[in-house]
Design a protein around this motif. Structure first.
Motif, PDB file in Angstrom:
ATOM      1  N   VAL A 159       0.835  -1.196   0.000  1.00 54.99           N
ATOM      2  CA  VAL A 159       0.000   0.000   0.000  1.00 54.99           C
ATOM      3  C   VAL A 159       0.874   1.252   0.000  1.00 54.99           C
ATOM      4  N   ALA A 160       1.996   1.184   0.708  1.00 57.30           N
ATOM      5  CA  ALA A 160       2.907   2.331   0.746  1.00 57.30           C
ATOM      6  C   ALA A 160       3.465   2.635  -0.646  1.00 57.30           C
ATOM      7  N   LEU A 161       3.715   1.582  -1.437  1.00 56.64           N
ATOM      8  CA  LEU A 161       4.204   1.791  -2.799  1.00 56.64           C
ATOM      9  C   LEU A 161       3.144   2.495  -3.656  1.00 56.64           C
TER      10      LEU A 161
ATOM     11  N   ALA B 229       3.357   6.246  -5.381  1.00 62.17           N
ATOM     12  CA  ALA B 229       3.043   6.557  -6.784  1.00 62.17           C
ATOM     13  C   ALA B 229       2.091   7.740  -6.872  1.00 62.17           C
ATOM     14  N   ILE B 230       1.162   7.839  -5.947  1.00 63.92           N
ATOM     15  CA  ILE B 230       0.251   8.986  -5.916  1.00 63.92           C
ATOM     16  C   ILE B 230       1.048  10.262  -5.674  1.00 63.92           C
ATOM     17  N   ALA B 231       1.956  10.187  -4.678  1.00 60.98           N
ATOM     18  CA  ALA B 231       2.777  11.361  -4.364  1.00 60.98           C
ATOM     19  C   ALA B 231       3.651  11.783  -5.545  1.00 60.98           C
ATOM     20  N   ASP B 232       4.112  10.781  -6.311  1.00 59.41           N
ATOM     21  CA  ASP B 232       4.969  11.068  -7.464  1.00 59.41           C
ATOM     22  C   ASP B 232       4.171  11.400  -8.715  1.00 59.41           C
ATOM     23  N   ASN B 233       2.828  11.332  -8.593  1.00 56.69           N
ATOM     24  CA  ASN B 233       1.945  11.610  -9.724  1.00 56.69           C
ATOM     25  C   ASN B 233       2.254  10.698 -10.910  1.00 56.69           C
TER      26      ASN B 233
ATOM     27  N   THR C 248      -4.356   6.761  -7.790  1.00 52.96           N
ATOM     28  CA  THR C 248      -5.360   7.288  -6.851  1.00 52.96           C
ATOM     29  C   THR C 248      -6.598   6.398  -6.833  1.00 52.96           C
ATOM     30  N   GLU C 249      -7.074   6.023  -8.006  1.00 53.55           N
ATOM     31  CA  GLU C 249      -8.252   5.155  -8.071  1.00 53.55           C
ATOM     32  C   GLU C 249      -7.948   3.768  -7.480  1.00 53.55           C
ATOM     33  N   TYR C 250      -6.744   3.285  -7.747  1.00 52.33           N
ATOM     34  CA  TYR C 250      -6.379   1.968  -7.229  1.00 52.33           C
ATOM     35  C   TYR C 250      -6.270   1.990  -5.699  1.00 52.33           C
ATOM     36  N   ARG C 251      -5.715   3.094  -5.174  1.00 52.57           N
ATOM     37  CA  ARG C 251      -5.634   3.190  -3.711  1.00 52.57           C
ATOM     38  C   ARG C 251      -7.023   3.206  -3.089  1.00 52.57           C
ATOM     39  N   ALA C 252      -7.973   3.870  -3.716  1.00 57.13           N
ATOM     40  CA  ALA C 252      -9.350   3.872  -3.213  1.00 57.13           C
ATOM     41  C   ALA C 252      -9.947   2.475  -3.261  1.00 57.13           C
TER      42      ALA C 252
END
Length: 524
Positions: free
Chosen positions: A151-153, A157-161, A170-174
């Protein structure tokens, strides 16, 4: 056109033949599958649209022990039902009056109304309305959502856009965040399909050695007076179990038979196992190395269940088979109840809980236990002929652990049992018993080992165990010394233990082995 009265008389004649065959092994003539009930004097006729030909089971045993007062379902003409599929079984067990249900052939718990067999994906797809977000549940994705590193990875990726594995991060994290909430929702869909609740005063009996409930959870909740006989009982594989401890501890949902606040239950001449073939089911392996066990118990009882006899059954190739009594939090509901007779059963390849016993009275009489023991002795191993064999082929949850689990405030009476072992430590007796939650010396568990006339010493591989009582005492000492129990919380005594008439009096251990191998399991 035949008159309705003629049809009714024919049905009654067929039912009489069925009942006679069930008790005396008479042949059955062609049976139309009709079921007669007479509510308030009015005749009602129901047709099940199948034909049965052949002999009924010759079942010679009678209820005894703590369930000796169980009478099962009525054999009146108005209360006999033959079922051949899941829909018929569900309809029959729900009938709110005294009844006898005969199972013809193999009934599949995942059989849908259209006759197809549901898959795990079907349970997901059938949950909620079309287009429901819960259809985004995926078991592997669910496991990944519990992996903090993974999950941290995604969050990085979200932070790195950037994308993550080709997906919108973002959608995958949700989606990952919803998996734990979706799991019980889709699990409820499977539970509704594979769970079958019995009602009071019911006999559920297999017509012959081919009768089986495959992938079915028989659920006995707040019911009284039940017979379950001559059936192969295969529990459902949980599509959506919850992990507990990596890599192989899982909280699966379904038992073959589950009793909750049930009373006067007799289970006899059945075979309880993980699949119809009787072979052990290997856990699924899912990255990063989870061994996913999709089974729970075979016969689990809790919440003040009382007066149960489990007799002449085969318990085969399972890892945690009979759990009798809930945890410490359920003690108030179990104490003073939970009376069990375990007699004449063949435990073959059952890795643990044969049974585990909590907060009740348990008579463990004249059973045969066969297991492969590859774990080193816990004590008393001086002079033991150790023979090491490769263990890599044995899944972690199939490795033999123990037979008889003694827990808080239980009263356990043991006599005339036989143990057969093979493997690296074939003659080790240190795993016959285990002790757990023994922390109350003011309310100790009590264990009575009967091994003097008219009883005889239990055996290991045909040779008399010098003293099973000493094995039990050594087990207690081992757990006290290792911190698993406190001094005085388990007491060896036969004071206050009673008895009752058993269906067979044995003259020696050879008689027990012969009897169990002859009488346990389905009548062929």
């Amino acid at each position: 056109m035949r008159h309705a009265l003629e049809d009714t008389l024919d049905t009654m004649k067929y039912t009489l033949l069925l009942l006679a065959a069930a008790g005396n092994a008479l042949p059955l003539t062609e049976y139309t599958g009709m079921f007669v009930s007479i509510p308030e004097g009015a005749l009602h006729l129901k047709t099940l649209h199948h034909v049965f030909q052949g002999p009924g089971p010759k079942l010679s045993h009678k209820p005894f022990g703590f369930a000796g007062q169980a009478t099962g379902g009525s054999t009146n003409l108005s209360a006999v039902y033959v079922v051949s599929n899941a829909a018929e079984l569900r309809e029959a067990v729900a009938l709110p009056y005294t009844k006898t249900i005969y199972v013809n052939g193999t009934i599949q718990g995942n059989q849908l109304p259209n006759g197809t067999l549901a898959t795990c994906q079907d349970y997901i797809d059938k949950t909620g309305s079309p287009g429901s977000a819960v259809h985004g549940f995926n078991f592997e994705t669910y496991l990944l959502s519990l992996n903090a590193t993974y999950v941290a990875l995604v969050e990085q990726a979200i932070a790195d856009n950037t994308t993550f594995e080709g997906r919108n991060a973002t959608e995958y994290r949700a989606l990952l965040g919803h998996q734990n909430g979706y799991r019980p929702v889709v699990a409820a869909t499977q539970k509704a399909q594979v769970g079958f609740k019995l009602t009071n005063n019911t006999s559920l009996i297999g017509l012959n050695g081919n009768a089986a409930l495959n992938g079915i959870n028989l659920y006995l909740s707040s019911v009284d007076n039940i017979w379950i006989r001559n059936l192969k009982l295969v529990p459902p594989q949980d599509c959506f179990p919850a992990p507990e401890t990596f890599p192989s501890s899982w909280n699966a949902l379904y038992d073959a038979v589950g009793l909750v606040t049930a009373s006067n239950v007799w289970v006899d001449n059945c075979e309880l196992q993980d699949q119809l073939s009787g072979e052990y089911v290997e856990p699924d392996i899912i990255e990063p190395g989870w061994q996913v066990d999709r089974f729970d118990g075979l016969f689990d009882c809790e919440d003040g269940t009382d007066n149960v006899t489990f007799s002449h059954n085969i318990v085969r190739n399972h890892h945690k088979s009979l759990l009798l009594g809930g945890g410490t939090k359920e003690a108030d509901r179990d104490l003073g109840k939970m009376h069990f007779t375990i007699f004449g059963n063949y435990f073959n390849g059952s890795a643990s809980r044969n049974p585990t016993m909590r907060f009740g009275s348990f008579d463990i009489f004249s059973n045969i236990y066969e297991a492969r023991n590859d774990k080193p002795p816990r004590f008393n191993d001086a002079g033991q002929a150790h023979r090491r064999e490769a263990l890599d082929s044995t899944p972690l949850d199939a490795v033999f652990q123990y037979h008889l689990g003694v827990y808080n405030q239980s009263r356990v009476q043991v006599q005339d049992n036989g143990f057969l072992q093979y493997g690296a430590f074939a003659n080790d007796t240190s795993r016959i018993f285990t002790i757990s939650e023994a922390i109350l010396p003011n309310r100790p568990a009590k264990v009575c080992i009967r091994e003097t006339a008219p009883h005889f010493p239990s055996t290991m591989n045909g040779a008399a165990i010098a003293s099973l009582g000493q094995v039990m005492a050594d087990t207690v000492d081992f757990f006290v010394e290792s911190g698993g129990a406190v001094e005085g919380a388990v007491v060896l005594t036969c004071d206050g233990f009673g008895g009752y008439e058993l269906p067979k009096v044995f003259e020696g251990p050879g008689d027990v082995l012969e009897y169990v191998l002859s009488e346990a399991g389905q009548v062929r």
